[in-house]
Design a protein around this motif. Structure first.
Motif, PDB file in Angstrom:
ATOM      1  N   ASN A 118      60.005  14.019 -64.356  1.00  0.00           N
ATOM      2  CA  ASN A 118      60.759  13.642 -63.163  1.00  0.00           C
ATOM      3  C   ASN A 118      61.492  12.349 -63.473  1.00  0.00           C
ATOM      4  O   ASN A 118      61.222  11.687 -64.478  1.00  0.00           O
ATOM      5  CB  ASN A 118      59.816  13.433 -61.971  1.00  0.00           C
ATOM      6  CG  ASN A 118      60.542  13.173 -60.669  1.00  0.00           C
ATOM      7  OD1 ASN A 118      61.616  13.727 -60.427  1.00  0.00           O
ATOM      8  ND2 ASN A 118      59.983  12.325 -59.827  1.00  0.00           N
ATOM      9  N   SER A 119      62.445  11.983 -62.631  1.00  0.00           N
ATOM     10  CA  SER A 119      63.041  10.652 -62.659  1.00  0.00           C
ATOM     11  C   SER A 119      63.522  10.319 -61.257  1.00  0.00           C
ATOM     12  O   SER A 119      63.645  11.203 -60.398  1.00  0.00           O
ATOM     13  CB  SER A 119      64.197  10.565 -63.664  1.00  0.00           C
ATOM     14  OG  SER A 119      65.263  11.418 -63.300  1.00  0.00           O
ATOM     15  N   ALA A 120      63.814   9.054 -61.036  1.00  0.00           N
ATOM     16  CA  ALA A 120      64.166   8.585 -59.694  1.00  0.00           C
ATOM     17  C   ALA A 120      65.584   8.994 -59.301  1.00  0.00           C
ATOM     18  O   ALA A 120      66.438   9.247 -60.152  1.00  0.00           O
ATOM     19  CB  ALA A 120      64.027   7.067 -59.630  1.00  0.00           C
ATOM     20  N   SER A 121      65.821   9.004 -58.003  1.00  0.00           N
ATOM     21  CA  SER A 121      67.156   9.325 -57.486  1.00  0.00           C
ATOM     22  C   SER A 121      68.019   8.080 -57.312  1.00  0.00           C
ATOM     23  O   SER A 121      69.166   8.180 -56.883  1.00  0.00           O
ATOM     24  CB  SER A 121      67.045  10.061 -56.148  1.00  0.00           C
ATOM     25  OG  SER A 121      66.359   9.260 -55.192  1.00  0.00           O
TER      26      SER A 121
ATOM     27  N   ARG B  97      57.852  19.591 -56.997  1.00  0.00           N
ATOM     28  CA  ARG B  97      58.569  18.422 -56.464  1.00  0.00           C
ATOM     29  C   ARG B  97      59.313  18.800 -55.178  1.00  0.00           C
ATOM     30  O   ARG B  97      59.341  18.026 -54.209  1.00  0.00           O
ATOM     31  CB  ARG B  97      59.571  17.883 -57.486  1.00  0.00           C
ATOM     32  CG  ARG B  97      58.977  17.396 -58.799  1.00  0.00           C
ATOM     33  CD  ARG B  97      58.137  16.163 -58.670  1.00  0.00           C
ATOM     34  NE  ARG B  97      58.743  15.107 -57.891  1.00  0.00           N
ATOM     35  CZ  ARG B  97      58.164  13.920 -57.661  1.00  0.00           C
ATOM     36  NH1 ARG B  97      56.956  13.674 -58.151  1.00  0.00           N
ATOM     37  NH2 ARG B  97      58.764  12.999 -56.945  1.00  0.00           N
TER      38      ARG B  97
ATOM     39  N   TYR C 135      61.858   0.119 -55.556  1.00  0.00           N
ATOM     40  CA  TYR C 135      61.323   1.468 -55.340  1.00  0.00           C
ATOM     41  C   TYR C 135      59.984   1.574 -56.073  1.00  0.00           C
ATOM     42  O   TYR C 135      59.876   2.189 -57.132  1.00  0.00           O
ATOM     43  CB  TYR C 135      62.314   2.523 -55.844  1.00  0.00           C
ATOM     44  CG  TYR C 135      63.650   2.440 -55.157  1.00  0.00           C
ATOM     45  CD1 TYR C 135      63.829   2.957 -53.873  1.00  0.00           C
ATOM     46  CD2 TYR C 135      64.732   1.803 -55.765  1.00  0.00           C
ATOM     47  CE1 TYR C 135      65.048   2.864 -53.224  1.00  0.00           C
ATOM     48  CE2 TYR C 135      65.963   1.704 -55.130  1.00  0.00           C
ATOM     49  CZ  TYR C 135      66.119   2.232 -53.862  1.00  0.00           C
ATOM     50  OH  TYR C 135      67.326   2.138 -53.219  1.00  0.00           O
TER      51      TYR C 135
ATOM     52  N   LYS D  29      69.927  12.872 -58.889  1.00  0.00           N
ATOM     53  CA  LYS D  29      69.072  12.697 -60.062  1.00  0.00           C
ATOM     54  C   LYS D  29      69.758  13.225 -61.321  1.00  0.00           C
ATOM     55  O   LYS D  29      69.676  12.613 -62.396  1.00  0.00           O
ATOM     56  CB  LYS D  29      67.737  13.407 -59.858  1.00  0.00           C
ATOM     57  CG  LYS D  29      66.845  12.768 -58.806  1.00  0.00           C
ATOM     58  CD  LYS D  29      65.453  13.391 -58.822  1.00  0.00           C
ATOM     59  CE  LYS D  29      64.514  12.671 -57.858  1.00  0.00           C
ATOM     60  NZ  LYS D  29      63.107  13.003 -58.077  1.00  0.00           N
TER      61      LYS D  29
ATOM     62  N   SER E  12      63.053   5.105 -63.442  1.00  0.00           N
ATOM     63  CA  SER E  12      64.485   5.400 -63.484  1.00  0.00           C
ATOM     64  C   SER E  12      64.887   6.134 -64.755  1.00  0.00           C
ATOM     65  O   SER E  12      64.193   6.096 -65.781  1.00  0.00           O
ATOM     66  CB  SER E  12      65.292   4.106 -63.379  1.00  0.00           C
ATOM     67  OG  SER E  12      65.205   3.362 -64.592  1.00  0.00           O
TER      68      SER E  12
ATOM     69  N   GLU F 102      61.970  17.278 -52.103  1.00  0.00           N
ATOM     70  CA  GLU F 102      63.217  16.969 -52.809  1.00  0.00           C
ATOM     71  C   GLU F 102      64.264  18.040 -52.484  1.00  0.00           C
ATOM     72  O   GLU F 102      64.061  19.218 -52.735  1.00  0.00           O
ATOM     73  CB  GLU F 102      62.972  16.887 -54.314  1.00  0.00           C
ATOM     74  CG  GLU F 102      62.122  15.689 -54.695  1.00  0.00           C
ATOM     75  CD  GLU F 102      62.029  15.464 -56.195  1.00  0.00           C
ATOM     76  OE1 GLU F 102      62.616  16.253 -56.963  1.00  0.00           O
ATOM     77  OE2 GLU F 102      61.381  14.489 -56.596  1.00  0.00           O
TER      78      GLU F 102
ATOM     79  N   GLU G  88      58.440   4.260 -58.729  1.00  0.00           N
ATOM     80  CA  GLU G  88      59.461   5.152 -59.273  1.00  0.00           C
ATOM     81  C   GLU G  88      59.789   4.780 -60.715  1.00  0.00           C
ATOM     82  O   GLU G  88      59.579   3.648 -61.155  1.00  0.00           O
ATOM     83  CB  GLU G  88      60.728   5.097 -58.424  1.00  0.00           C
ATOM     84  CG  GLU G  88      60.588   5.765 -57.066  1.00  0.00           C
ATOM     85  CD  GLU G  88      60.457   7.271 -57.196  1.00  0.00           C
ATOM     86  OE1 GLU G  88      61.488   7.966 -57.236  1.00  0.00           O
ATOM     87  OE2 GLU G  88      59.314   7.752 -57.275  1.00  0.00           O
TER      88      GLU G  88
END
Length: 253
Positions: free
Chosen positions: A67-70, A100, A76, A114, A81, A106, A79
């Protein structure tokens, strides 16, 4: 020629020592990856640096974040990045996994953000799409998946799309004991490729890798991967057992 990829998504499993052993066991299996074949380890965040060190001298092996941050950066807490991931040597990032979408709500719009951040930081999005059981029962899975593609990917240019891999997840076949048949998988993969062709042209559709992400295992990997539009798999539980994961990788041949 599009890439053939097997990616192992560990999810929230294994200790660091167990993960290190798993990678070493896979690397020691004597796999001979052909040109255009890739193996990807999608480890939990704390293991990324160690995993990169283990695979760095092994051609054809790559690292993914789950995953990665929005958002690019900022306040945040908790989270991670895209820029952070790029800085530790991550190659791919899984975005839009059904877990997710379900557990963390999401949306397609969030995933579009993202994807933009991943691409801006040199990461290759492994974009997941797929339908839940009620949609499959209603036989509206094509419309459902088409909307996911449209709202999360279709703002990209054809050049950007070259760095995206798609994974089709029939959500009803993940951890349920159910498995989509090879024919069901092929039908959806062909549909996805046709959608990409309609939006970006035939060449883009022929070159994009589309992986199957619905409980692939050694017993069905050869049949699934032999489908003309299935370019490998996003593997969950079977990726936690070295022998099973190696068997699935060998099914790419």
């Amino acid at each position: 020629m599009r890439k053939k990829i097997v990616a192992g998504n560990w999810k929230m499993n294994l200790t660091l020592a167990q993960g290190e052993q798993l990678i070493n066991d896979v690397l020691a299996a004597g796999l001979h990856l052909q040109e255009g074949q890739e193996v990807v380890f999608a480890t939990p965040f704390p293991y990324l640096v160690k995993a990169k060190a283990l695979i760095k001298n092994n051609p054809g092996f790559f690292l993914a974040s789950q995953n990665s941050a929005s958002e690019k950066s900022g306040a945040y807490t908790g989270e991670v990045s895209a820029e952070m991931l790029q800085s530790v040597g991550v190659d791919y990032v899984i975005l839009g996994h059904s877990e997710r979408r379900e557990y963390f709500q999401e949306s397609n719009a969030v995933l579009a953000k993202k994807i933009d951040l991943a691409l801006a930081n040199g990461l290759k999005p492994l974009f997941c799409c797929g339908e839940p059981l009620e949609v499959r029962k209603a036989e509206t899975q094509n419309e459902y998946v088409a909307k996911q593609l449209e709202e999360s990917l279709y703002h990209l240019t054809a050049e950007q799309l070259k760095n995206v891999v798609i994974a089709y997840e029939p959500i009803w076949a993940i951890g349920t004991g159910l498995t989509a048949s090879a024919a069901q998988a092929q039908d959806m993969h062909a549909f996805i490729r046709a959608q990409i062709a309609a939006k970006y042209g035939r060449e883009a559709a022929l070159n994009i890798s589309i992986l199957y992400g619905g409980s692939a295992k050694p017993s069905n990997a050869v049949e699934l991967f032999s489908c003309p539009d299935v370019d490998g798999g996003l593997i969950g539980g079977a990726s936690l057992v070295a022998a099973d994961f190696v068997a699935i990788i060998k099914a790419l041949a």
